[in-house]
Design an enzyme around this catalytic site. Sequence first.
Site, PDB file in Angstrom:
ATOM      1  N   ASN A  90       4.276   3.332  12.373  1.00  0.00           N
ATOM      2  CA  ASN A  90       5.347   2.786  11.319  1.00  0.00           C
ATOM      3  C   ASN A  90       5.633   1.454  11.390  1.00  0.00           C
ATOM      4  O   ASN A  90       6.319   0.763  10.680  1.00  0.00           O
ATOM      5  CB  ASN A  90       6.566   3.878  11.501  1.00  0.00           C
ATOM      6  CG  ASN A  90       7.747   3.144  10.467  1.00  0.00           C
ATOM      7  OD1 ASN A  90       7.218   3.229   9.060  1.00  0.00           O
ATOM      8  ND2 ASN A  90       8.607   2.603  11.106  1.00  0.00           N
ATOM      9  N   TYR A 156      -0.452 -10.758   5.943  1.00  0.00           N
ATOM     10  CA  TYR A 156       0.301  -9.434   5.935  1.00  0.00           C
ATOM     11  C   TYR A 156      -0.428  -8.629   4.797  1.00  0.00           C
ATOM     12  O   TYR A 156      -0.825  -7.323   4.968  1.00  0.00           O
ATOM     13  CB  TYR A 156       1.776  -9.604   5.240  1.00  0.00           C
ATOM     14  CG  TYR A 156       2.520  -8.378   5.130  1.00  0.00           C
ATOM     15  CD1 TYR A 156       2.898  -7.755   6.139  1.00  0.00           C
ATOM     16  CD2 TYR A 156       2.988  -7.960   3.814  1.00  0.00           C
ATOM     17  CE1 TYR A 156       3.760  -6.563   5.840  1.00  0.00           C
ATOM     18  CE2 TYR A 156       3.562  -6.830   3.508  1.00  0.00           C
ATOM     19  CZ  TYR A 156       3.899  -5.982   4.729  1.00  0.00           C
ATOM     20  OH  TYR A 156       4.643  -4.716   4.377  1.00  0.00           O
ATOM     21  N   LYS A 160      -2.725  -5.097   5.451  1.00  0.00           N
ATOM     22  CA  LYS A 160      -2.274  -3.891   5.023  1.00  0.00           C
ATOM     23  C   LYS A 160      -3.476  -3.383   4.097  1.00  0.00           C
ATOM     24  O   LYS A 160      -3.843  -2.061   3.872  1.00  0.00           O
ATOM     25  CB  LYS A 160      -0.993  -4.138   3.897  1.00  0.00           C
ATOM     26  CG  LYS A 160       0.247  -4.313   4.462  1.00  0.00           C
ATOM     27  CD  LYS A 160       0.694  -3.074   5.470  1.00  0.00           C
ATOM     28  CE  LYS A 160       1.875  -3.385   6.253  1.00  0.00           C
ATOM     29  NZ  LYS A 160       2.286  -2.212   7.172  1.00  0.00           N
TER      30      LYS A 160
END
Length: 275
Positions: A90, A156, A160
Amino acid sequence: MADLQKYGPWALVIGGSEGVGAAFARLLAADGFKLVLVARKPEPLETLAAELRELGAEVRVLSADLSQPAVLSQVRAVTDDIEVGLLVYNAGANNTRGLFVELPEEVTQSVIAINVLGQANFARHYGALMAARGRGGIILGGSLSSYLGSPTLAAYTGSKAFSRIFSESLWAEMAPLGVDVLHLNIGFTATPAMARLGMPVELAEPPETVAREGLENIANGPVWIVSTPGNIERARLISTVDNRAQTVRTHAIAPRDKTAEAARAQQKLAGESSK
């Protein structure tokens, strides 16, 4: 919710001290799982562990910097003697925006280390053990940002995107081996990390909803988009293959001071799509 026989007896939650990670831990503890919680800050870890132990759960904790190369070895030191049947990775929130060529190298390297190398290395190690047993589950935390590059978030959004495509590939490889893989694709969520950045979390999805949908849909991979109003509509909107230049310019992730406006626009988009 989560099948203890298939995914137990131990669940390893990476980034498991607060927000969505803590929500996962609480739900899994309620289902009878034993837990290993890993995060950087020791105080929230110990607080959550004490809460779960009071409810009867067996909990191990480890404070570790997930951006460091030795982190898997550190986690293995507290898991090699147990059977981890569920990995929830997570970690991966972003707290620094800026032009890629201007940001300090350690900032962008940390993002890549956690979201790319971390997911890959943990999935390889624990996934191999699950495959040998013929059962288990892996949930990899993702983001709507995986569908679109955004200025000031190059590392980022790129990391992802790796996570989503990697999850799809891993899902196809592991399904015949009895291991479920899910890329849990979330949007704007009311986590403590977002609150610390001054984001309008009153407009965001509660972490408990995100974690619950992840556990309820672990067998429905490879990708599950959390049902926050507007999430699916936005994913479709920014996934177009035509005129990517205009798509990136028009739909890039809004600056933090425009987050509330963007959240309301997404909710409006969802309302219009449902008509």
